[in-house]
Write a protein that holds these residues in place. Structure first.
Motif, short mmCIF file in Angstrom:
data_model
loop_
_atom_site.label_atom_id
_atom_site.label_comp_id
_atom_site.label_asym_id
_atom_site.label_seq_id
_atom_site.Cartn_x
_atom_site.Cartn_y
_atom_site.Cartn_z
N LEU A 138 -4.53 15.45 24.37
CA LEU A 138 -5.04 16.32 23.31
C LEU A 138 -5.26 17.75 23.79
CD1 LEU A 138 -7.53 13.88 21.56
CD2 LEU A 138 -5.40 14.78 20.64
N TRP A 220 1.83 15.74 15.20
CA TRP A 220 0.61 15.04 14.78
C TRP A 220 0.11 15.54 13.45
CZ3 TRP A 220 -2.37 17.15 19.51
CH2 TRP A 220 -1.68 16.80 20.69
N GLN A 222 1.70 16.92 10.85
CA GLN A 222 2.48 16.93 9.62
C GLN A 222 1.77 16.09 8.57
OE1 GLN A 222 5.83 13.87 9.91
NE2 GLN A 222 5.92 14.88 11.88
N GLY A 223 1.65 16.66 7.41
CA GLY A 223 0.94 15.94 6.35
C GLY A 223 -0.56 16.12 6.44
N GLY A 224 -1.02 16.64 7.56
CA GLY A 224 -2.45 16.79 7.75
C GLY A 224 -3.07 17.76 6.75
N ARG A 230 -2.59 12.44 0.53
CA ARG A 230 -3.85 11.75 0.77
C ARG A 230 -4.32 10.97 -0.45
NH1 ARG A 230 -8.01 15.38 4.07
NH2 ARG A 230 -6.77 15.73 5.90
N HIS A 232 -2.93 8.76 -2.63
CA HIS A 232 -2.71 7.31 -2.72
C HIS A 232 -3.52 6.61 -1.65
CE1 HIS A 232 -0.14 6.79 0.85
NE2 HIS A 232 0.16 8.06 0.62
N PRO B 88 -5.67 11.38 17.18
CA PRO B 88 -4.71 12.06 16.31
C PRO B 88 -3.29 12.07 16.88
CG PRO B 88 -6.12 13.64 17.40
CD PRO B 88 -6.67 12.30 17.72
N HIS B 89 -3.16 11.86 18.20
CA HIS B 89 -1.83 11.93 18.81
C HIS B 89 -1.16 10.56 18.92
CE1 HIS B 89 -4.75 10.94 21.81
NE2 HIS B 89 -3.85 10.72 22.74
N MET B 90 -1.79 9.56 18.32
CA MET B 90 -1.20 8.22 18.39
C MET B 90 -0.96 7.71 16.98
SD MET B 90 -3.48 6.33 21.21
CE MET B 90 -4.10 7.20 22.64
N ASP B 94 -0.62 2.39 17.69
CA ASP B 94 -1.16 2.66 19.02
C ASP B 94 -2.68 2.80 19.00
OD1 ASP B 94 1.32 2.56 20.15
OD2 ASP B 94 1.67 4.72 20.05
N ARG B 132 2.50 5.52 11.04
CA ARG B 132 2.01 6.85 10.64
C ARG B 132 0.99 7.39 11.63
NH1 ARG B 132 0.94 7.26 4.50
NH2 ARG B 132 2.50 5.86 3.64
N TYR B 133 0.79 8.70 11.54
CA TYR B 133 -0.25 9.34 12.33
C TYR B 133 -1.51 9.47 11.46
CZ TYR B 133 2.98 10.42 16.06
OH TYR B 133 3.86 10.31 17.10
N ALA B 135 -3.33 11.83 10.63
CA ALA B 135 -3.35 12.97 9.71
C ALA B 135 -2.61 12.66 8.41
CB ALA B 135 -2.73 14.20 10.37
N GLN B 136 -1.77 11.64 8.44
CA GLN B 136 -0.99 11.30 7.24
C GLN B 136 -1.67 10.23 6.39
OE1 GLN B 136 2.27 10.35 10.00
NE2 GLN B 136 3.59 11.50 8.64
N LEU B 137 -2.91 9.87 6.73
CA LEU B 137 -3.58 8.79 6.01
C LEU B 137 -4.65 9.34 5.07
CD1 LEU B 137 -4.25 6.34 8.98
CD2 LEU B 137 -2.29 6.35 7.43
N SER B 138 -4.95 8.59 4.04
CA SER B 138 -6.08 8.94 3.18
C SER B 138 -7.37 8.50 3.86
CB SER B 138 -5.94 8.23 1.84
OG SER B 138 -6.15 6.85 2.01
N GLU B 141 -7.78 4.76 4.05
CA GLU B 141 -6.87 4.16 5.04
C GLU B 141 -7.39 4.39 6.46
OE1 GLU B 141 -2.67 4.63 2.55
OE2 GLU B 141 -3.37 6.24 3.85
N ARG B 142 -7.88 5.59 6.69
CA ARG B 142 -8.42 5.89 8.02
C ARG B 142 -9.56 4.95 8.36
NH1 ARG B 142 -8.69 12.46 8.01
NH2 ARG B 142 -6.59 12.63 7.22
#
Lengths: 233, 235
Positions: A138, A220, A222-224, A230, A232, B88-90, B94, B132-133, B135-138, B141-142
């Motif tokens: 990180l 990491w 992308q989509g953040g 977010r 759905h 965040p990097h996994m 993972d 997914r990473y 950051a791509q979750l709601s 989901e997180r």
């Protein structure tokens, strides 16, 4: 012309390798600690960044010179005189680039959310694994920036190098020294070529850093920032 | 059986609390800055109490008199952090596998775990998210991923720090039900910290009202019921 270039690269790379390890470890150790005198210690670590290189060169001579505190011991015990060798050039380059690496590493470690490290601990990781799997990846973009900056600084070191390593062609004459003495002796073509080389090297390093760190982070994030993804659940 | 008495001096007040709890969901309920998270951190081994004793079943985690303080990594206590603290990097996969011993064959059944990786992911309905990473979750989901990651190592106690405070109301109600279900399935004590009366009502099998680090039989404090679930940072 090729000699100072190779020497400069060698000196800068070795200096940065040393600095990378030491400054990163020091930054890691100090990052999450507070103690009396921390402020003073950090000021001393940063000091080489603001002092004139000649002051550092003078200090290094006092330390490493034949009658210096450390220099005398090295001479007595190992019969090794360090000043006016290319090791002295490495030490001078390392000392001036250390604060840059330290500052970058410190900021990089501070930016890592402490709760991620805590989470890794509750998941059974020892401190070594926490560092290798969580903190280091990180903090990586910041550490890389520190590496490139300290490399560029080591490559350009002049004043302190001249004082402790001298200007011995093929031995301690790095690019900045070669430029200075080329201008001094009126060899403008050599000076111009070396200037182009060192400018090119520095630009390449910085350009690559910008390009690469951005790519790394994008994966990491992308989509953040897109809220559309977010919604759905 | 969780048996804990914790004393810890904080800048503003001192925590002094005794917990005896077997199975179900214990809710620590109190305003922000009443020491709830500090109590969780002491249980998890992330902070060291200044006095007291913490045991879970036969195992002693902390004892001031005997000078025992088992580090967090050896306690096998699951911890779901307030902001989930996903790496965040996994990828999700993972993240979830992080707590399992490394190796090419992470087959849990062979190692005597109750649930396979797949079963855990299925229970929490996140198997389709594994590449997914974070950051791509709601938010919801997180939260499920954080739960899966904590449960994957099959802890004997699960700590949850305001697990639903960052979610909107609708998801929150679904997840409340799921959390309750999860506890009934896993049969380990859950200790949950919240300042939200809805959560208290929906989840608690047992409750401790906290005020300035001490349990209070009569809750003198009530947070106005907010629908938005405003997130408040607690100590």
């Amino acid at each position: 012309m090729i000699e100072p270039i190779l020497l400069s690269l060698k000196v800068a790379l070795i200096a940065v390798a040393i600095v990378a390890v030491l400054a990163t470890l020091l930054a890691r150790v100090l990052a999450r600690r507070t103690f009396a005198g921390k402020n003073l210690l950090e000021s001393c670590i940063i000091l080489p960044m603001v002092l004139p290189p000649t002051v550092l060169g003078y200090g290094l001579l006092i330390l490493l010179g034949k009658r210096g505190l450390l220099g005398r011991l090295l001479l007595d015990w190992f019969d090794w005189q360090i000043v006016f060798t290319w090791w002295a050039a490495i030490i001078a380059a390392a000392v001036v680039s250390f604060p840059l690496m330290y500052q970058s590493a410190k900021a990089a470690f501070a930016s890592v959310d402490a709760s991620l490290e805590q989470a890794a601990r509750t998941l059974g990781s020892n401190e070594g694994r926490v560092f290798l799997r969580v903190t280091l990846p990180l903090a990586y973009p910041g550490l890389l920036a520190g590496l490139v900056l300290s490399f560029a600084r080591a490559l350009g070191e002049f004043g302190a190098t001249l004082m402790v390593a001298g200007n011995i062609p093929g031995k301690t004459q790095t690019i900045p020294l070669a430029i200075y003495f080329a201008v001094e002796t009126g060899d403008n073509i050599l000076a111009r070529n070396l200037v182009l080389v060192i400018t090119g090297l520095s630009i390449a390093a910085l350009f690559w850093l910008n390009l690469w760190s951005r790519k790394k982070i994008e994966i990491w994030q992308q989509g953040g920032d897109s809220n559309a993804q977010r919604i759905h659940s | 059986m969780l048996n804990a008495s914790i004393r810890k001096e904080l800048p503003a007040f001192a925590i002094d609390i005794d917990l005896q709890f077997d199975n179900g969901i214990l809710v620590l309920f109190g305003p922000s800055g009443s020491g709830k998270s500090t109590i969780l951190n002491c249980l998890a081994g992330l902070r060291k109490p200044s006095g007291g004793r913490i045991t879970l079943g036969e195992r002693i985690f902390f004892c001031q008199q005997q000078g025992i303080n088992v580090p967090a990594r050896s306690r096998r206590i699951g911890y779901v952090f307030q902001d989930y603290a996903l790496f965040p990097h996994m990828t999700v996969k993972d993240n979830v596998l992080f707590g399992l011993p490394p190796g090419p064959h992470r087959c849990k059944k062979k190692r005597g775990y109750r649930m396979s990786v797949r079963e855990t992911l299925d229970t929490l309905k996140i198997i389709h998210l594994q590449d997914r990473y974070p950051a791509q979750l709601s938010g919801g989901e997180r939260q499920r991923v954080a739960l899966a990651r904590a449960l994957m190592v099959e802890p004997e106690l699960l700590l949850l720090d305001e697990p639903l405070s960052a979610l909107d109301n609708q998801i929150r109600q679904t997840l409340q039900q799921e959390l309750k279900q999860l506890q009934r399935t896993w049969q380990i004590p859950f200790v949950l910290v919240t300042h939200c009366p809805h959560e208290l009502e929906a989840l608690a099998d047992q409750v401790i009202y906290l005020e300035a680090g001490r349990p209070n039989l009569q809750p003198t404090w009530q947070q106005p019921l907010t629908e938005s679930g405003v997130q408040t940072v607690s100590v």
